[in-house]
Design a protein around this motif. Structure first.
Motif, PDB file in Angstrom:
ATOM      1  N   GLY A 121       7.761  -5.455 -14.537  1.00 36.68           N
ATOM      2  CA  GLY A 121       8.428  -5.367 -16.030  1.00 36.68           C
ATOM      3  C   GLY A 121       9.492  -6.302 -16.327  1.00 36.68           C
ATOM      4  N   ARG A 122       9.861  -6.554 -17.433  1.00 35.35           N
ATOM      5  CA  ARG A 122      10.805  -7.319 -17.646  1.00 35.35           C
ATOM      6  C   ARG A 122      11.804  -6.832 -18.849  1.00 35.35           C
ATOM      7  NH1 ARG A 122       9.886 -13.401 -20.517  1.00 35.35           N
ATOM      8  NH2 ARG A 122      12.075 -13.979 -20.821  1.00 35.35           N
ATOM      9  N   SER A 123      12.992  -7.158 -18.499  1.00 31.99           N
ATOM     10  CA  SER A 123      13.986  -6.612 -19.719  1.00 31.99           C
ATOM     11  C   SER A 123      15.095  -7.561 -19.914  1.00 31.99           C
ATOM     12  CB  SER A 123      14.651  -5.401 -19.540  1.00 31.99           C
ATOM     13  OG  SER A 123      15.684  -5.716 -18.222  1.00 31.99           O
ATOM     14  N   THR A 124      15.312  -7.851 -21.428  1.00 40.58           N
ATOM     15  CA  THR A 124      16.114  -8.878 -21.633  1.00 40.58           C
ATOM     16  C   THR A 124      17.308  -8.174 -22.612  1.00 40.58           C
ATOM     17  OG1 THR A 124      14.233 -10.389 -21.707  1.00 40.58           O
ATOM     18  CG2 THR A 124      16.435 -11.169 -23.258  1.00 40.58           C
ATOM     19  N   ASP A 170       5.339  -2.295 -15.727  1.00 45.13           N
ATOM     20  CA  ASP A 170       4.266  -3.285 -15.156  1.00 45.13           C
ATOM     21  C   ASP A 170       3.787  -3.756 -16.540  1.00 45.13           C
ATOM     22  OD1 ASP A 170       4.364  -3.667 -12.513  1.00 45.13           O
ATOM     23  OD2 ASP A 170       2.882  -2.292 -12.241  1.00 45.13           O
ATOM     24  N   GLY A 171       3.864  -5.045 -16.890  1.00 46.87           N
ATOM     25  CA  GLY A 171       3.181  -5.692 -18.045  1.00 46.87           C
ATOM     26  C   GLY A 171       4.069  -5.618 -19.419  1.00 46.87           C
ATOM     27  N   GLN A 172       5.059  -5.045 -19.181  1.00 44.94           N
ATOM     28  CA  GLN A 172       6.072  -4.646 -20.426  1.00 44.94           C
ATOM     29  C   GLN A 172       7.189  -5.391 -20.547  1.00 44.94           C
ATOM     30  OE1 GLN A 172       6.644  -0.337 -19.900  1.00 44.94           O
ATOM     31  NE2 GLN A 172       4.644   0.173 -20.484  1.00 44.94           N
ATOM     32  N   HIS A 173       7.519  -5.788 -21.721  1.00 40.26           N
ATOM     33  CA  HIS A 173       8.968  -6.362 -21.881  1.00 40.26           C
ATOM     34  C   HIS A 173       9.686  -5.842 -22.992  1.00 40.26           C
ATOM     35  CE1 HIS A 173      10.644 -10.646 -22.921  1.00 40.26           C
ATOM     36  NE2 HIS A 173      11.468  -9.853 -22.743  1.00 40.26           N
ATOM     37  N   GLN A 174      10.857  -5.424 -22.451  1.00 37.76           N
ATOM     38  CA  GLN A 174      11.916  -4.874 -23.531  1.00 37.76           C
ATOM     39  C   GLN A 174      12.902  -5.990 -23.798  1.00 37.76           C
ATOM     40  OE1 GLN A 174      11.387  -1.863 -24.560  1.00 37.76           O
ATOM     41  NE2 GLN A 174      10.244  -0.572 -23.042  1.00 37.76           N
ATOM     42  N   ASP A 175      12.797  -6.415 -25.056  1.00 37.52           N
ATOM     43  CA  ASP A 175      13.916  -7.149 -25.421  1.00 37.52           C
ATOM     44  C   ASP A 175      14.747  -6.715 -26.406  1.00 37.52           C
ATOM     45  OD1 ASP A 175      14.912  -9.612 -26.316  1.00 37.52           O
ATOM     46  OD2 ASP A 175      13.146 -10.878 -25.998  1.00 37.52           O
ATOM     47  N   THR A 176      15.837  -6.066 -25.894  1.00 30.32           N
ATOM     48  CA  THR A 176      16.702  -5.287 -26.783  1.00 30.32           C
ATOM     49  C   THR A 176      18.167  -5.817 -26.657  1.00 30.32           C
ATOM     50  OG1 THR A 176      16.880  -3.568 -25.073  1.00 30.32           O
ATOM     51  CG2 THR A 176      15.148  -3.287 -26.524  1.00 30.32           C
ATOM     52  N   GLY A 177      18.972  -5.174 -27.402  1.00 30.82           N
ATOM     53  CA  GLY A 177      20.210  -5.272 -27.242  1.00 30.82           C
ATOM     54  C   GLY A 177      21.174  -4.857 -28.349  1.00 30.82           C
ATOM     55  N   ALA A 178      22.336  -5.524 -29.068  1.00 28.40           N
ATOM     56  CA  ALA A 178      22.912  -5.251 -30.017  1.00 28.40           C
ATOM     57  C   ALA A 178      23.722  -6.007 -30.779  1.00 28.40           C
ATOM     58  CB  ALA A 178      24.143  -4.157 -29.485  1.00 28.40           C
ATOM     59  N   LYS A 179      23.910  -6.038 -32.000  1.00 25.69           N
ATOM     60  CA  LYS A 179      24.773  -6.996 -32.858  1.00 25.69           C
ATOM     61  C   LYS A 179      25.972  -6.038 -33.573  1.00 25.69           C
ATOM     62  CE  LYS A 179      20.832  -9.556 -34.331  1.00 25.69           C
ATOM     63  NZ  LYS A 179      19.996  -9.899 -35.733  1.00 25.69           N
ATOM     64  N   ARG A 238       4.243  -3.039 -24.780  1.00 24.48           N
ATOM     65  CA  ARG A 238       4.030  -4.185 -24.485  1.00 24.48           C
ATOM     66  C   ARG A 238       5.112  -5.035 -24.655  1.00 24.48           C
ATOM     67  NH1 ARG A 238      -1.200  -8.133 -25.580  1.00 24.48           N
ATOM     68  NH2 ARG A 238      -0.504  -9.976 -24.994  1.00 24.48           N
ATOM     69  N   LEU A 239       5.545  -5.178 -25.894  1.00 23.74           N
ATOM     70  CA  LEU A 239       6.972  -5.915 -26.200  1.00 23.74           C
ATOM     71  C   LEU A 239       7.679  -5.139 -27.057  1.00 23.74           C
ATOM     72  CD1 LEU A 239       8.436  -8.625 -26.293  1.00 23.74           C
ATOM     73  CD2 LEU A 239       7.095  -9.209 -28.164  1.00 23.74           C
TER      74      LEU A 239
END
Lengths: 475, 252
Positions: A362-365, A331-340, A304-305
């Motif tokens: 769907g949403r990606s960040t 649908d209905g999912q949120h991928q909030d990912t990245g890198a440091k 979901r997140l």
């Protein structure tokens, strides 16, 4: 689509998938930490595990930090507020396994196994029908091989109990309990995960598969992993599998710490395919000493997140860090990912390539952090983040934070957003491909260069998995 | 005539613009027909309507491939039924190699789960590429990405040769081609010519028809065919210009 419709669509998507996590628990277990989180639960977990007092103290301190820290909703999504910490079971002891029958496994799940070509013997296990398959045997064979080379491969409880001189030094140092609210939660209740030590100069030929180890133990809801690669050693660790994982719990919060000492190389590969009711909030960070290399290869599908930003602290001269990530939000999912990438020594270099795919609603960040302080020189970073939107309800955001000062440091940042156009789909369909096949070909093309970095068997499965995800997205 | 591409009284529009008006045409298998006409007369629309493009609305009429109706079908079903469209502006598909793309298109034509003979596939692909004077390295390039005009058209013909359609519609295949490329592309089409394929060549200029000599030439104007004749019609049209057609229509 109005905002109302959008949230409705999201809700529906979540509602539908929630059944995937349905498990029944047998009652009256001897070892039961109960529901909810308080100091007694922590005492209980530590006692069951027979831990040293210092670990209990570490856990209790972490619980305090967790309780005091606010939810990071000032920058992250409000959806975090939907987690009900009082309704979660934080520890299930050995023997306390969830049960359900094969008949209760939803048809689409069975279909997915079929399509992914999961062996018959593993299906029941993966669906949560059988608590174990033959992981135990696979793991012990692997362990014997490694022991000959002096490699330690065990769980955190054994690691801290049997090898305190090796693991205590680094445990909770790369990611302290206070790093963030969920790292604190993990530090309080961690259970399961892997502790690995690779001695000086040892190059482990085969990737170490967490799959067999963790499954042989317990389900990894609050996994804790620490990998130490001593000077000049090399190791690849693979976590997860492309088969959908049907979680017994809706909150997964892991902490993974990597330590690559002088000249060592660690490659950490994750492929996760969570069911759509899971909050997957993970902290992953590595330290790379002089001439060392830490490489995260991360593929997130489902949930979901998901909030996950693998990082590398480049602490020694000429250290290298890399994050390659693929995220697919349906649908209905949120991928909030990245890198440091934290540059902390001269001549260090880092590379980030992040690709996200948003399907349906769907949403990606992407969130990226690149830090080069002014005291450093000759550091390099390359960041590429590409987003692919499948249709007009999809959404993508990019939040890069780059602070570069000092002499002769260079940073390159490229970002792109593209869409699979109706003309592209028509073109492919004119060649005889169905709409779903056309979509998955376009998506596979988009991630093509990153998928090549995955081990062979993963990349094949990954392609099939993308096909499955795309098939359901059209029509 | 079952062995034909038959279009009867076809009316089609995009938005509220009527483009095809009672369009009729029959292409028997084994023949090459050319459609010529001024810009904006509906030539490319015809190609897209036949291929099932979702932007167009068919109001009435019929189109059959060897007796099988195709109007209202999904583009992929029409393609698998045997219609190939060589695009005037082929789309780019980043990250997907030509070899993988054609392979996917061939697999889509097989029984589900049937084994794919990769060795035979590559042997055939390389042979066809040689015929089109395409470098082997081409197979690993991404579909149409960064291609020159000539490369794109050659790639379309390569796909046509590999997919072996019953009927092919070539939409302005000559646009953007220099003489050398035009010759190579035409050779490819001529190579395919035979009793098992019917071709419809859409072009604005007579130039292409010097290389692909048609059995019949049709002049299209305002959404339907106004004149049909043998290959000499193309020459006549080139000499007199499209104004001739317009004037003739006005006096008729």
């Amino acid at each position: 689509m109005s905002e109302n419709d959008e949230s409705q669509a999201q809700r529906e998507a979540i509602e539908v998938d929630r059944t995937k996590g349905d498990f029944k628990y047998a009652e009256d277990y001897a070892f039961d930490a109960g529901v909810g989180l308080n100091p007694q639960v922590i005492d209980y977990i530590s006692k069951v595990k027979g831990e040293d007092p210092w670990i209990l103290e570490f856990r209790q301190k972490a619980l305090k930090i967790f309780s005091d820290m606010p939810m990071p909703t000032h920058w992250a999504t409000q959806d975090l507020d939907a987690i009900n910490f009082d309704a979660i079971r934080y520890y299930l002891a050995k023997g306390q396994k969830p049960v359900r029958t094969w008949e209760e496994v939803p048809d689409d799940v069975k279909e997915t196994f079929e399509r992914l070509g999961i062996p018959e013997s593993e299906r029941k296990f993966l669906a949560g029908v059988e608590a174990q398959f033959d992981s135990e045997a696979v793991y012990s064979r692997m362990k014997d091989e490694l022991e000959k080379q002096g490699v330690i491969f065990c769980g955190p409880t054994e690691g801290l109990r049997d090898h305190p001189d090796i693991f205590r030094k680094w445990f909770g140092k790369v990611i302290p309990a206070g790093d963030n609210k969920f790292a604190a939660l993990n530090s309080a209740v961690f259970s399961g995960g892997s502790f690995i030590y690779v001695p000086k100069g040892v190059k482990v030929a085969q990737p170490l598969q967490a799959y067999f180890r963790i499954n042989a133990e317990n389900f990894g809801q609050f996994e804790r992993t620490l990998i130490i690669a001593d000077e000049g050693s090399e190791v690849t660790y693979m976590e997860g599998c492309t088969a959908p994982k049907f979680e017994t719990a809706t909150l997964h919060s892991a902490v993974v710490e990597l330590v690559a000492l002088k000249g060592a190389k660690i490659q950490y590969i994750t492929v996760q395919n969570w069911s759509a009711n899971v909050f997957n909030l993970v902290t992953k960070r590595g330290v790379a000493e002089e001439d060392a290399e830490v490489r995260w290869i991360d593929c997130n599908i489902g949930s979901r997140l998901t909030m996950k930003y693998p990082g590398v602290v480049l602490r020694g001269k000429r250290a290298r860090g890399e994050v390659l990530s693929i995220a697919l939000a349906n649908d209905g999912q949120h991928q909030d990912t990245g890198a440091k990438m934290i540059h902390a020594a001269d001549e260090t270099s880092s590379n980030i390539i992040a690709k996200s795919i948003s399907v349906g609603a769907g949403r990606s960040t992407y969130r990226g952090l690149v830090h080069m302080p002014k005291t450093l020189k000759n550091c390099k970073n390359n960041t590429e983040c590409d987003a692919l939107l499948i249709n007009e309800h999809s959404r993508t955001d990019t939040y890069p934070a780059i602070s570069v000062r000092g002499q002769k440091n260079s940073v390159q940042h490229e970002a792109s957003v593209s869409k699979v156009s109706a003309e592209q789909i028509f073109y492919m369909m004119q060649r005889g491909l169905s709409e779903g096949e056309a979509m998955s070909l376009a998506v596979n093309g988009f991630v093509n260069d990153l998928v090549k970095e995955f081990p062979m068997e993963y990349s094949v499965e990954l392609k099939r998995l993308i096909e499955l995800q795309m098939e359901g997205s059209v029509g | 005539m079952a062995d034909s591409l038959i279009i009867k009284n076809l009316n089609a529009s995009i938005g509220d613009r009527q483009i095809l008006k009672n369009f009729s045409l029959t292409i028997p298998k084994g023949e090459v027909h050319a459609i010529m006409g001024p810009n904006g007369t509906g030539k490319s629309t015809l190609a897209k309507v036949l291929a099932g493009h979702p932007d167009y609305t068919v109001q009435s009429g019929e189109a059959t491939l060897d007796g099988q109706p195709i109007l209202g079908q999904e583009p992929d079903s029409i393609a698998r039924a045997g219609l190939f469209l060589a695009f005037q502006y082929p789309s780019e598909i980043p990250g997907v190699t030509i070899a993988n793309f054609i392979r996917a298109a061939l697999i889509a034509r097989q029984e589900k789960g049937a084994p794919f003979d990769a060795k035979a596939y590559y042997a055939e692909l390389y042979a066809k590429m040689d015929a089109l004077k395409m470098d082997r390295k081409f197979t690993s390039r991404f579909v149409n990405e960064g291609f020159s005009g000539g490369e794109k058209k050659r790639c379309e013909i390569l796909q046509m040769m590999m997919l072996k359609p019953k009927y092919a519609v070539l939409d302005e295949t000559d646009s953007g081609l220099d003489i050398d490329a035009l010759r190579i592309v035409s050779e490819g089409v001529n190579h395919m010519r035979g009793p098992s394929i019917g071709c419809l060549v859409i072009t604005h200029y007579q130039r292409l028809l010097e290389y692909i000599v048609p059995d019949r030439v049709h002049i299209m104007y305002d959404g339907h065919i106004v004149h049909s004749g043998g290959k000499e019609l193309a020459v006549e049209l080139e000499a007199k210009g499209y104004d001739w057609v317009k004037k003739e229509l006005a006096s008729a």
